[in-house]
Design a protein around this motif. Structure first.
Motif, short mmCIF file in Angstrom:
data_model
loop_
_atom_site.label_atom_id
_atom_site.label_comp_id
_atom_site.label_asym_id
_atom_site.label_seq_id
_atom_site.Cartn_x
_atom_site.Cartn_y
_atom_site.Cartn_z
N ILE A 3 10.11 -10.75 7.78
CA ILE A 3 9.65 -9.42 7.55
C ILE A 3 8.78 -9.29 6.33
N ALA A 4 9.40 -10.25 5.39
CA ALA A 4 8.61 -9.86 3.91
C ALA A 4 7.22 -10.64 4.01
N ALA A 5 7.03 -11.60 4.75
CA ALA A 5 5.81 -12.53 5.04
C ALA A 5 4.79 -11.43 5.83
N ALA A 6 5.43 -10.57 6.77
CA ALA A 6 4.48 -9.84 7.40
C ALA A 6 3.86 -8.41 6.34
N VAL A 7 4.96 -8.14 5.45
CA VAL A 7 4.71 -6.89 4.41
C VAL A 7 3.74 -7.47 3.51
N GLU A 8 3.75 -8.73 3.15
CA GLU A 8 2.65 -9.23 2.06
C GLU A 8 1.46 -9.17 2.70
N THR A 9 1.31 -9.41 3.95
CA THR A 9 -0.21 -9.33 4.47
C THR A 9 -0.88 -7.87 4.29
N GLY A 10 -0.06 -6.85 4.12
CA GLY A 10 -0.51 -5.35 4.03
C GLY A 10 -1.02 -5.00 5.38
N ASP A 11 -1.04 -5.69 6.48
CA ASP A 11 -1.57 -5.44 7.94
C ASP A 11 -0.45 -4.60 8.62
N ALA A 12 -0.52 -3.21 8.59
CA ALA A 12 0.49 -2.29 9.40
C ALA A 12 0.65 -2.81 10.73
N ARG A 13 -0.14 -3.33 11.64
CA ARG A 13 0.17 -3.49 12.81
C ARG A 13 0.91 -4.84 13.05
N GLU A 59 10.26 1.61 3.23
CA GLU A 59 9.54 1.16 1.57
C GLU A 59 8.49 0.90 1.85
N PHE A 60 8.03 0.13 3.05
CA PHE A 60 6.68 -0.23 3.15
C PHE A 60 5.86 0.73 3.46
N ARG A 61 6.11 1.73 4.36
CA ARG A 61 5.26 2.88 4.76
C ARG A 61 5.01 3.64 3.53
N ASP A 62 6.05 3.79 2.70
CA ASP A 62 5.87 4.74 1.64
C ASP A 62 4.94 4.09 0.45
N ASN A 63 5.01 2.67 0.42
CA ASN A 63 3.88 2.03 -0.57
C ASN A 63 2.71 2.16 0.07
N GLN A 64 2.49 2.05 1.42
CA GLN A 64 1.16 1.92 2.05
C GLN A 64 0.59 3.44 1.94
N ALA A 65 1.48 4.56 2.04
CA ALA A 65 0.69 5.89 1.70
C ALA A 65 0.48 6.05 0.10
#
Length: 305
Positions: free
Chosen positions: A21-31, A57-63
């Motif tokens: 999950i952390a690796a996916a989050v680091e990409t910043g790609d929501a999909r 937390e990821f969604r909040d950071n993206q917003a």
């Protein structure tokens, strides 16, 4: 992008899953994050709450990131000069034949666009020229400027100033001024569809020296369909109906003109594309000796800047 992914004591979420999950989050790609989170929840149902906390937390950071970028974009637009923020594309095409017939044809177009916070501006220039058998057989010029103002989401007001010249269709100059309202019927990543309508004033100067000024109504349709990442279909259509007299609007119709341009564009690189287009100019009441419909097919190279 760093999130609080440190495992709490007795966490149900395995470290390899947390790392995924952390690796996916680091990409910043929501999909990608959505796919990984859905997979993690399906394979680790006991850790759904922890996974959802990470995802939230990821969604909040993206917003917050999107909001900051939007503020920076608006600040840049407000501080930009008159000639800043314009994007454009140039198009050029040619054909040449010798032998039984000696023909040379040239075509070119330039489109400029500036997108603001509420205002958009579009400038279009187009020319077609052809000589056949030692004499000019086509001479078309077209120029248009169209500002748009967003009234609300999906609704806009437009203005239009247009000039075209086509001696072989019977006029040396034709000017049109129009203003009205429009709607973005579809506005998505793959398809854009908008419709506009309003009154217009058109002045025509014929090749015989006569000049005619009439009220008219304009209906326009614009379609952009991105079939794939490298293939796009475009459709631009303007229909104008002239009134029978300077004081009568769309009551006793004298003539209807239709300008339709359909194009298929294939990307060669990020900036270079090839384009095939088919244009139709129709006039229901052409001058004596002229035909009602004029068409032209173009194959050209397009460079975006």
């Amino acid at each position: 992008m760093l999130l609080s992914l440190t495992a709490p004591l007795h966490a149900a979420l395995p470290d390899p899953v947390r790392a995924m999950i952390a690796a996916a989050v680091e990409t910043g790609d929501a999909r990608k994050v959505d796919m990984v989170v859905d997979l993690a929840k399906a394979t680790n149902p006991d850790a759904k709450d922890e996974i959802e906390a990470i995802y939230s937390e990821f969604r909040d950071n993206q917003a917050r990131l999107a909001s900051r970028k939007q503020r920076e974009k608006e600040k840049a637009i407000r501080s930009a000069g008159l000639f800043d923020l314009w994007k454009g594309r140039g198009e050029v095409g040619a054909n040449r034949s010798t032998g039984n017939t000696d023909t040379l044809g040239l075509s070119g177009a330039l489109a400029l666009e500036r997108r603001g916070i509420a205002w958009d501006h579009k400038l279009t220039l187009r020319a077609d020229y052809q000589r056949s058998g030692g004499s000019t057989s086509r001479e078309k010029l077209f120029a248009a400027y169209e500002p748009r103002y967003d009234i609300s989401e999906g609704t806009f007001a437009y203005g239009l100033a247009q000039y075209d010249r086509d001696p072989f269709q019977g006029y040396t100059a034709r000017f049109a001024l129009s203003g009205g309202v429009g709607a973005k019927l579809v506005d998505s990543g793959a398809l854009d569809l908008s419709l506009k309508a309003g009154p217009a004033l058109r002045i025509t100067r014929g090749t015989d020296g006569a000049s005619d000024t009439r009220l008219a109504g304009l209906l326009g349709l614009d379609v952009d369909w991105r079939i794939t990442d490298r293939l796009t279909l475009t459709q631009d259509t303007n229909a104008v109906t002239e009134s029978g007299g300077a004081a009568t609007l769309l009551v006793d119709s004298r003539s209807t003109t239709l300008n339709l341009v359909t194009g298929l564009e294939a990307k060669v690189s990020d900036r270079l594309s090839t384009r095939f287009s088919y244009a139709v100019d129709y006039d229901s009441n052409p001058p004596a000796g002229r035909v009602a419909t004029d068409t032209i097919s173009r194959f050209s190279l397009v460079y975006g800047f």
